[in-house]
Design a protein around this motif. Sequence first.
Motif, PDB file in Angstrom:
ATOM      1  N   ASP A  66       0.885  -1.206  -0.087  1.00  0.00           N
ATOM      2  CA  ASP A  66      -0.076  -0.077  -0.207  1.00  0.00           C
ATOM      3  C   ASP A  66       0.999   1.202   0.011  1.00  0.00           C
ATOM      4  O   ASP A  66       0.576   2.174  -0.774  1.00  0.00           O
ATOM      5  CB  ASP A  66      -0.760   0.068   1.138  1.00  0.00           C
ATOM      6  CG  ASP A  66      -2.028  -1.042   1.036  1.00  0.00           C
ATOM      7  OD1 ASP A  66      -2.267  -1.228  -0.025  1.00  0.00           O
ATOM      8  OD2 ASP A  66      -2.808  -1.116   1.955  1.00  0.00           O
TER       9      ASP A  66
ATOM     10  N   ARG B  98      -1.657  -6.842  -6.738  1.00  0.00           N
ATOM     11  CA  ARG B  98      -1.622  -5.381  -6.488  1.00  0.00           C
ATOM     12  C   ARG B  98      -0.794  -4.507  -7.486  1.00  0.00           C
ATOM     13  O   ARG B  98      -0.886  -3.233  -7.685  1.00  0.00           O
ATOM     14  CB  ARG B  98      -0.982  -4.975  -5.134  1.00  0.00           C
ATOM     15  CG  ARG B  98      -1.529  -5.502  -3.980  1.00  0.00           C
ATOM     16  CD  ARG B  98      -2.387  -4.182  -3.319  1.00  0.00           C
ATOM     17  NE  ARG B  98      -2.792  -4.177  -1.930  1.00  0.00           N
ATOM     18  CZ  ARG B  98      -3.579  -4.994  -1.437  1.00  0.00           C
ATOM     19  NH1 ARG B  98      -4.230  -6.177  -2.153  1.00  0.00           N
ATOM     20  NH2 ARG B  98      -4.074  -5.009  -0.007  1.00  0.00           N
TER      21      ARG B  98
ATOM     22  N   THR C 239     -10.063 -11.321  -3.556  1.00  0.00           N
ATOM     23  CA  THR C 239      -9.615  -9.934  -3.616  1.00  0.00           C
ATOM     24  C   THR C 239      -9.495  -9.611  -4.892  1.00  0.00           C
ATOM     25  O   THR C 239      -8.670 -10.321  -5.784  1.00  0.00           O
ATOM     26  CB  THR C 239      -8.313  -9.795  -2.643  1.00  0.00           C
ATOM     27  OG1 THR C 239      -8.605 -10.601  -1.550  1.00  0.00           O
ATOM     28  CG2 THR C 239      -8.046  -8.283  -2.549  1.00  0.00           C
TER      29      THR C 239
ATOM     30  N   SER D 184      -8.969  -5.507  -7.617  1.00  0.00           N
ATOM     31  CA  SER D 184      -8.830  -4.193  -7.505  1.00  0.00           C
ATOM     32  C   SER D 184      -9.608  -3.494  -8.789  1.00  0.00           C
ATOM     33  O   SER D 184      -9.510  -4.166  -9.908  1.00  0.00           O
ATOM     34  CB  SER D 184      -7.391  -3.589  -7.403  1.00  0.00           C
ATOM     35  OG  SER D 184      -6.803  -4.006  -6.300  1.00  0.00           O
TER      36      SER D 184
ATOM     37  N   TYR E 131     -10.141   1.217  -6.193  1.00  0.00           N
ATOM     38  CA  TYR E 131     -11.043   0.393  -4.991  1.00  0.00           C
ATOM     39  C   TYR E 131     -10.444  -0.843  -5.012  1.00  0.00           C
ATOM     40  O   TYR E 131     -10.253  -1.584  -5.987  1.00  0.00           O
ATOM     41  CB  TYR E 131     -12.511   0.681  -5.488  1.00  0.00           C
ATOM     42  CG  TYR E 131     -13.121   2.011  -5.462  1.00  0.00           C
ATOM     43  CD1 TYR E 131     -13.416   2.443  -4.260  1.00  0.00           C
ATOM     44  CD2 TYR E 131     -13.144   2.731  -6.574  1.00  0.00           C
ATOM     45  CE1 TYR E 131     -14.007   3.758  -4.135  1.00  0.00           C
ATOM     46  CE2 TYR E 131     -13.465   4.031  -6.412  1.00  0.00           C
ATOM     47  CZ  TYR E 131     -14.096   4.583  -5.261  1.00  0.00           C
ATOM     48  OH  TYR E 131     -14.614   5.676  -5.279  1.00  0.00           O
ATOM     49  N   ASP E 132     -10.483  -1.221  -3.763  1.00  0.00           N
ATOM     50  CA  ASP E 132      -9.989  -2.712  -3.508  1.00  0.00           C
ATOM     51  C   ASP E 132     -11.088  -3.385  -2.985  1.00  0.00           C
ATOM     52  O   ASP E 132     -12.069  -2.903  -2.198  1.00  0.00           O
ATOM     53  CB  ASP E 132      -8.855  -2.788  -2.387  1.00  0.00           C
ATOM     54  CG  ASP E 132      -7.944  -2.027  -2.942  1.00  0.00           C
ATOM     55  OD1 ASP E 132      -7.269  -2.198  -4.145  1.00  0.00           O
ATOM     56  OD2 ASP E 132      -6.586  -1.877  -2.125  1.00  0.00           O
TER      57      ASP E 132
ATOM     58  N   ARG F   7     -10.709   2.092  -0.066  1.00  0.00           N
ATOM     59  CA  ARG F   7     -10.011   2.962  -1.341  1.00  0.00           C
ATOM     60  C   ARG F   7      -9.027   3.785  -0.510  1.00  0.00           C
ATOM     61  O   ARG F   7      -9.073   4.264   0.821  1.00  0.00           O
ATOM     62  CB  ARG F   7     -11.112   4.129  -1.642  1.00  0.00           C
ATOM     63  CG  ARG F   7     -10.616   4.992  -2.605  1.00  0.00           C
ATOM     64  CD  ARG F   7     -11.592   6.216  -2.787  1.00  0.00           C
ATOM     65  NE  ARG F   7     -10.759   7.222  -3.425  1.00  0.00           N
ATOM     66  CZ  ARG F   7     -10.701   7.567  -4.828  1.00  0.00           C
ATOM     67  NH1 ARG F   7     -11.236   6.798  -5.656  1.00  0.00           N
ATOM     68  NH2 ARG F   7      -9.718   8.448  -5.197  1.00  0.00           N
TER      69      ARG F   7
END
Lengths: 228, 417
Positions: free
Chosen positions: A184, A209, B140, B142, B146-147, B192
Amino acid sequence: METIKISEVTKNFQEGEHVVHAVNGVDITIENGEFAALAGPSGSGKTTLLNLIGGLDRPTSGEISIDGTQLSKRKDNELTEIRLRKIGFVFQAYNLIPVLTAYENVQFVLQVQGVPEREHHDRIMPILEDLGIKGLENRFPTQLSGGQQQRVAVARAVVGNPTIVLADEPTANLDSETSKSLLDLMRRLNTEKGVTFLFSTHDPMVIERARRVIRLRDGKVQADERKN
Amino acid sequence: MIPGIFPKIIFLIMILCLTIIADNAEAIDFKYGAALRQNVLLFNRPAGVDESLMPEKSIGSSSTSLRLYENLYWQGVLLSAAIETKSNFISSTGSIFSGLGSGGSLFGTSQPLEHWDATFDYITGDSSNLRTRLERLDVTWSMGAYDFDIGRQPLSLGTSHFVGVLDVVAPFAPGDPDATYKPGVDAVRLRRMVGMTGEAEIIGVGSKPWEYGAVLGRFRLLYKGVDFEFVGGRFRQRGFGGVGWEGGISDYGIWGELALFDRKENEEKWRGGWSEAAFSGVAGIDVNLPVDIKAGGALMYQDFGVRNTDDLVDVYDDAPFREGWVFLASAGYGLVTLHRQMHPLVNADIAGLVNLVDSSTLWQPMITISVGDNADMSLYGWIGTGKENTVTITKTEMNSEFGSLPTGGGFYARWFF
């Protein structure tokens, strides 16, 4: 704008009588502001490629350029200089220097870069503030929480205004919650400050990610996926 | 328990995963592993507890957990799954401390919110049990900024210190040695990131029946070196809102949590504080002392707790205790903590809780040793002091909260592979 251009790069290792093609004819262009992952199983060549991009090793053939600067023709001391000025590193388990404070850990990069000391404070403090660790600059790593150490490590990687930040398996030694917060943090720096990240990983959580996933297999690019 | 459906669901998921892997071996990322945890505790019969309730003078308990997990990434979606099989054994069938028989927690364990009962009990006995639970099964992904995360998953609220008031969904009891993995809850989360340090999240947690679930909003922000977390919403048919903080000011570490809860008049006694809402709060400070010792102190207050020892007998019937998100029984506590890294591989900790109502104390010393790249072991103890209670079949007289807790010690080992 191209940050890194990798053209027809190969890297061979001699193992006894055999030649191992760790990286085999790879062409990749990393644009400014990307958040990209080199993914693949162990032995696919991702760490070797990351070492080549970071100037820690030299390709057998082909060319890598960073900001238009070709690496292959550079001497070792010139590579060190390029590494110092154009590349930031995030290490596994952060690798903070225990006898230096948080501020000094970040400052260390500027000192090695030869940035005049009078500029250090103005360069370091905004980053510490951005990362939410202003006020902790006089603490030693053992006096910081895991999350705070993480932020110091990332601050150290970006304080020298590198062209790109490289991370080799950044979550390898971390539990899933800590991995998530590190990702993150890097993602925020990418979206808010435009810092370019390239990391190697085989962790599905990291790959999920990443905004771009470059898959390597047997030293070759197998797929190059960009997400919206 | 619905053992008929649970194995079928797992079987179908396994088939689905294997099908995906087989068809897309080149395009998926797959990681799997396991963790083995062993918790062994020996403790004496607490003073004041009648022999008929606990015949043995000393008792042993053992808990072994094997957790298998996987992460599978495919087509932009991450599927995480974990299944845990846990066996508990206690050497006495007469123990009144059931929590100790299931892993060393003096205060029992929380009851995580779940809508789907994905638990399979193989053995359910007075002195031993064996259970498998689906601890995690979530996807999960994205989408822009937004996740999304949907399915059974761990969920933590607040600052995760020795004591807290915000972690109401699936909290650990104070000092629970086996706090490696949060029990999974059935949740839907939309998150978010906001700026460099902010994060906004909407969380829905399912339960059975649905109305006992939770709908929560959370906003996290890092400001001047302090992480703030604002949480509000509704859980178990109770509204609540609170704030937590953790960070550093000058040379001091600070942390704390404050929360207001709706009262359920029919399910809990009013024991003090406002009539409209119950207040709970804890605030602490840490300081680094010479010789590498980190010392901490905190004060805790809760309207749910008792103000005199006579009420200790029935406070555990109140909803927050029955529902498993409040563990400490009194209104006020002091907390003392000491931490020292004795060696890069050896950490020593002492935590002490002082009950400010009855002056009883509870101490938990612990030494944690890293015994390998993927393994560590903790040696710990429980020591309670205070006025003894009288507990017989016909009478329970409580004079202090901690005075009759069992004194004991044990070890907790973890191996990740």
